[in-house]
Write a protein that holds these residues in place. Structure first.
Motif, mmCIF file in Angstrom:
data_model
loop_
_atom_site.group_PDB
_atom_site.id
_atom_site.type_symbol
_atom_site.label_atom_id
_atom_site.label_comp_id
_atom_site.label_asym_id
_atom_site.label_seq_id
_atom_site.Cartn_x
_atom_site.Cartn_y
_atom_site.Cartn_z
ATOM 1 N N GLU A 42 -40.853 -42.940 1.325
ATOM 2 C CA GLU A 42 -39.674 -42.109 1.509
ATOM 3 C C GLU A 42 -38.607 -42.806 2.338
ATOM 4 O O GLU A 42 -37.426 -42.709 2.048
ATOM 5 C CB GLU A 42 -40.049 -40.790 2.187
ATOM 6 C CG GLU A 42 -40.565 -39.739 1.250
ATOM 7 C CD GLU A 42 -39.549 -39.353 0.181
ATOM 8 O OE1 GLU A 42 -38.518 -38.772 0.537
ATOM 9 O OE2 GLU A 42 -39.794 -39.641 -1.000
ATOM 10 N N LEU A 43 -39.048 -43.478 3.372
ATOM 11 C CA LEU A 43 -38.084 -44.107 4.256
ATOM 12 C C LEU A 43 -37.609 -45.451 3.713
ATOM 13 O O LEU A 43 -36.673 -46.041 4.231
ATOM 14 C CB LEU A 43 -38.686 -44.302 5.646
ATOM 15 C CG LEU A 43 -39.054 -43.015 6.387
ATOM 16 C CD1 LEU A 43 -39.831 -43.323 7.630
ATOM 17 C CD2 LEU A 43 -37.820 -42.210 6.734
ATOM 18 N N GLY A 44 -38.271 -45.916 2.676
ATOM 19 C CA GLY A 44 -37.864 -47.173 2.067
ATOM 20 C C GLY A 44 -38.116 -48.380 2.956
ATOM 21 O O GLY A 44 -37.358 -49.335 2.924
ATOM 22 N N ASN A 59 -38.316 -34.583 9.110
ATOM 23 C CA ASN A 59 -37.917 -34.150 7.777
ATOM 24 C C ASN A 59 -38.863 -34.674 6.716
ATOM 25 O O ASN A 59 -39.204 -33.961 5.780
ATOM 26 C CB ASN A 59 -36.503 -34.654 7.467
ATOM 27 C CG ASN A 59 -35.469 -33.726 8.035
ATOM 28 O OD1 ASN A 59 -35.732 -32.534 8.180
ATOM 29 N ND2 ASN A 59 -34.319 -34.253 8.375
ATOM 30 N N VAL A 60 -39.259 -35.914 6.881
ATOM 31 C CA VAL A 60 -40.154 -36.503 5.888
ATOM 32 C C VAL A 60 -41.518 -35.822 5.953
ATOM 33 O O VAL A 60 -42.131 -35.547 4.919
ATOM 34 C CB VAL A 60 -40.269 -38.020 6.093
ATOM 35 C CG1 VAL A 60 -41.188 -38.627 5.064
ATOM 36 C CG2 VAL A 60 -38.919 -38.662 6.003
ATOM 37 N N LYS A 93 -41.318 -32.629 4.158
ATOM 38 C CA LYS A 93 -41.379 -32.831 2.714
ATOM 39 C C LYS A 93 -42.811 -33.078 2.293
ATOM 40 O O LYS A 93 -43.264 -32.564 1.274
ATOM 41 C CB LYS A 93 -40.519 -34.035 2.318
ATOM 42 C CG LYS A 93 -39.070 -33.704 2.117
ATOM 43 C CD LYS A 93 -38.419 -34.881 1.404
ATOM 44 C CE LYS A 93 -36.940 -34.971 1.716
ATOM 45 N NZ LYS A 93 -36.419 -36.308 1.367
ATOM 46 N N ARG A 110 -57.555 -41.053 -11.926
ATOM 47 C CA ARG A 110 -56.716 -41.679 -10.913
ATOM 48 C C ARG A 110 -55.622 -40.731 -10.435
ATOM 49 O O ARG A 110 -54.573 -41.139 -9.983
ATOM 50 C CB ARG A 110 -56.066 -42.962 -11.448
ATOM 51 C CG ARG A 110 -57.082 -44.001 -11.810
ATOM 52 C CD ARG A 110 -56.399 -45.249 -12.260
ATOM 53 N NE ARG A 110 -55.614 -45.019 -13.468
ATOM 54 C CZ ARG A 110 -54.732 -45.868 -13.936
ATOM 55 N NH1 ARG A 110 -54.491 -46.981 -13.299
ATOM 56 N NH2 ARG A 110 -54.063 -45.622 -15.027
ATOM 57 N N THR A 163 -48.221 -35.590 -7.613
ATOM 58 C CA THR A 163 -47.721 -36.875 -8.068
ATOM 59 C C THR A 163 -48.188 -37.975 -7.117
ATOM 60 O O THR A 163 -48.275 -37.767 -5.914
ATOM 61 C CB THR A 163 -46.185 -36.884 -8.098
ATOM 62 O OG1 THR A 163 -45.707 -36.367 -6.859
ATOM 63 C CG2 THR A 163 -45.662 -36.046 -9.225
ATOM 64 N N LYS A 191 -44.929 -43.019 -5.096
ATOM 65 C CA LYS A 191 -44.325 -44.189 -5.722
ATOM 66 C C LYS A 191 -43.228 -44.728 -4.829
ATOM 67 O O LYS A 191 -42.411 -43.987 -4.309
ATOM 68 C CB LYS A 191 -43.753 -43.810 -7.085
ATOM 69 C CG LYS A 191 -44.700 -44.176 -8.209
ATOM 70 C CD LYS A 191 -44.070 -43.824 -9.531
ATOM 71 C CE LYS A 191 -44.518 -42.452 -9.979
ATOM 72 N NZ LYS A 191 -43.679 -41.801 -10.929
ATOM 73 N N THR A 192 -43.238 -46.003 -4.679
ATOM 74 C CA THR A 192 -42.223 -46.601 -3.808
ATOM 75 C C THR A 192 -40.870 -46.664 -4.497
ATOM 76 O O THR A 192 -39.845 -46.512 -3.858
ATOM 77 C CB THR A 192 -42.635 -48.020 -3.384
ATOM 78 O OG1 THR A 192 -44.052 -48.068 -3.311
ATOM 79 C CG2 THR A 192 -42.044 -48.389 -2.063
ATOM 80 N N GLY A 193 -40.891 -46.867 -5.784
ATOM 81 C CA GLY A 193 -39.647 -46.920 -6.524
ATOM 82 C C GLY A 193 -38.885 -48.207 -6.296
ATOM 83 O O GLY A 193 -39.390 -49.160 -5.708
ATOM 84 N N PHE A 194 -37.661 -48.179 -6.736
ATOM 85 C CA PHE A 194 -36.840 -49.374 -6.658
ATOM 86 C C PHE A 194 -36.457 -49.659 -5.210
ATOM 87 O O PHE A 194 -36.099 -48.767 -4.462
ATOM 88 C CB PHE A 194 -35.578 -49.175 -7.488
ATOM 89 C CG PHE A 194 -34.592 -50.290 -7.335
ATOM 90 C CD1 PHE A 194 -34.777 -51.474 -8.000
ATOM 91 C CD2 PHE A 194 -33.494 -50.139 -6.518
ATOM 92 C CE1 PHE A 194 -33.874 -52.501 -7.864
ATOM 93 C CE2 PHE A 194 -32.577 -51.167 -6.382
ATOM 94 C CZ PHE A 194 -32.772 -52.346 -7.053
#
Lengths: 114, 320
Positions: free
Chosen positions: B232-234, B258-259, B262, B286, B302, B305-308
């Motif tokens: 979330e924090l990237g 906040n995180v 969430k 999995r 879900t 996922k780290t994402g981009f």
């Protein structure tokens, strides 16, 4: 005529490719933030629908938010818009806004980061 | 009738709020949640309905921080609930489920009347609801003259006028909270977690000190929470010798909070009954599943996922 049974289908191939997941990412928009040095930050927008031209959106963002930005083509995430500074809220407003923006469904947009 | 009860239960659940607190033994090791003291509870639940601005101001009162990202949704739900026949349902249900529901509704009204002026953001968002409420107030005000304790006005013994529903309802809850405080509280039980302790380590690192404690309360592994935080924090980070989490980048307590909020909404609370008493375990494919210990529902969550993540800093690194 093709014989259904003899088609080469590897049941394990799909799982590794994770095709389903990527498809999901496509129609779900993620707005992320990354910290840079000092109090600077970077906003990334991924998963914008293909019907919109990322270039045009980017020009709009740059002008509207008075920030620089660029688009990056990522293997996984596809076209990614990067903007300087924390533009998450503005981007979200624009994407959701029906009149002045794209009028997308807010349920399909996730804003990450604190 | 059964449907009504279910509907009722759902609505009740949706109003439950999750809050951070300083209180040490709120969620016990066996998973049960201790109910807060009677004096404190109404205030806290009321807070969960105040707007973010008021929310920030509120914590000093109880040292806790309210965890109510679901605020907006709740509100909308309430608007629906107030309309038409839903109201009639509301009237029928409290008797059935021991009068646990609607407590929030009543409290909310109180808040609105008391703090109406301060809540600009709130008012803006919920104008229609506000209008409805003021109407209510006007309607009830002239008849409210009688004191229900002493039995005057509408409440007098010989009075033959029909008492409006809202008055009866408020009477029900005043009597309930007087005679049977336990009942009126159990519906507003909120989930509390100590506020995250954040310290700056050096210039560009943040230490999240009580992650172990928070994870224990939520009954989640530290790895899972850590992975979510980083995604979330990237950023990324590490765990130090005292099981504290060292996060790269500058973060304030509020951001971490906040995180964590969430996270709780996504991975801790049961979507069906809103109970935080859930377990996260790995399913067959999995996938991670949340099993609720309260209502027994099971749902998949879900994967994190780290994402981009964009290239930051030296370009040399990218090429090399």
């Amino acid at each position: 005529m093709s014989i259904e049974n003899l088609k080469t289908f590897d049941p394990f191939a799909e799982a590794d490719d994770d095709t389903g997941d990527i498809k999901k990412v496509e129609n779900h928009i993620h707005i992320r933030i990354q910290q840079r040095n000092g109090r600077k930050s970077l906003t990334t927008v991924t998963g914008l629908p293909a019907k919109f031209d990322p270039g045009k959106i980017l020009t709009f963002f740059r002008k509207e938010f008075a920030c620089n930005g660029n688009k990056v083509n990522d293997e996984k995430a596809g076209e990614v818009i990067q903007l300087q500074g924390d533009q998450r809220k503005k981007v979200l407003d624009f994407l959701v806004d029906k009149k002045a923006g794209l009028g997308l469904n807010p349920d399909n947009i996730t804003v990450h980061g604190a | 009738m059964e449907n009504e009860v279910q509907d009722q239960a759902e609505r009740k659940a949706s109003r439950k709020s999750v809050a951070f607190t300083d209180e040490q033994l709120v969620v016990e090791t066996d998973g049960s949640i201790t109910i807060m003291s009677a004096a404190e509870e109404p205030k806290e639940t009321a807070q969960s309905h105040t707007p973010p601005a008021a929310d920030e101001a509120a914590p000093p009162e109880d040292g806790g921080l309210d965890l109510s990202l679901l605020k907006k949704k709740k509100k909308k739900k309430k608007v629906e609930g107030l309309d038409g026949d839903a109201e009639a349902e509301d009237g029928a249900a409290p008797a059935e489920d021991g009068g646990l529901d609607l407590t929030m509704k009543k409290k909310k009204k109180k808040v609105k009347k008391a703090e109406g002026a301060e809540e600009d953001e709130f008012t803006a968002k919920l104008k229609q609801l506000e209008v409805k409420d003021t109407e209510d107030a006007e309607e009830t005000a002239p008849q409210d003259a009688g004191d229900m304790e002493t039995g005057t006005g509408v409440w007098s013994h010989s009075e033959s006028k029909t008492i409006p529903y809202t008055l009866l309802l408020s009477r029900f809850f005043t009597v309930l909270s007087q005679k049977n405080p336990d009942h009126s509280l159990s519906g507003t039980k909120s989930y509390k977690i100590p506020p995250p302790q954040c310290m700056r380590e050096g210039n560009r690192k943040t230490v999240f000190a009580n992650i172990a404690d928070i994870c224990k309360r939520m009954k989640r592994t530290e790895e899972h929470v850590t992975a979510y935080l980083f995604a979330e924090l990237g950023t990324n980070g590490s765990v130090d010798g005292n099981r504290r989490l060292v996060i790269k980048g500058r973060f304030q307590q509020k951001q971490i909070e906040n995180v964590v909020r969430k996270y709780i909404i996504e991975y801790v609370t049961c979507k069906t009954c809103k109970s935080p008493d859930t377990e996260l375990n790995k399913g067959e494919n999995r996938l991670y599943f949340i099993t609720c210990n309260n209502c027994g529902s099971r749902r998949s969550v879900t994967a994190i996922k780290t994402g981009f993540s964009a290239q930051i800093g030296k370009r040399k690194k990218m090429q090399g």
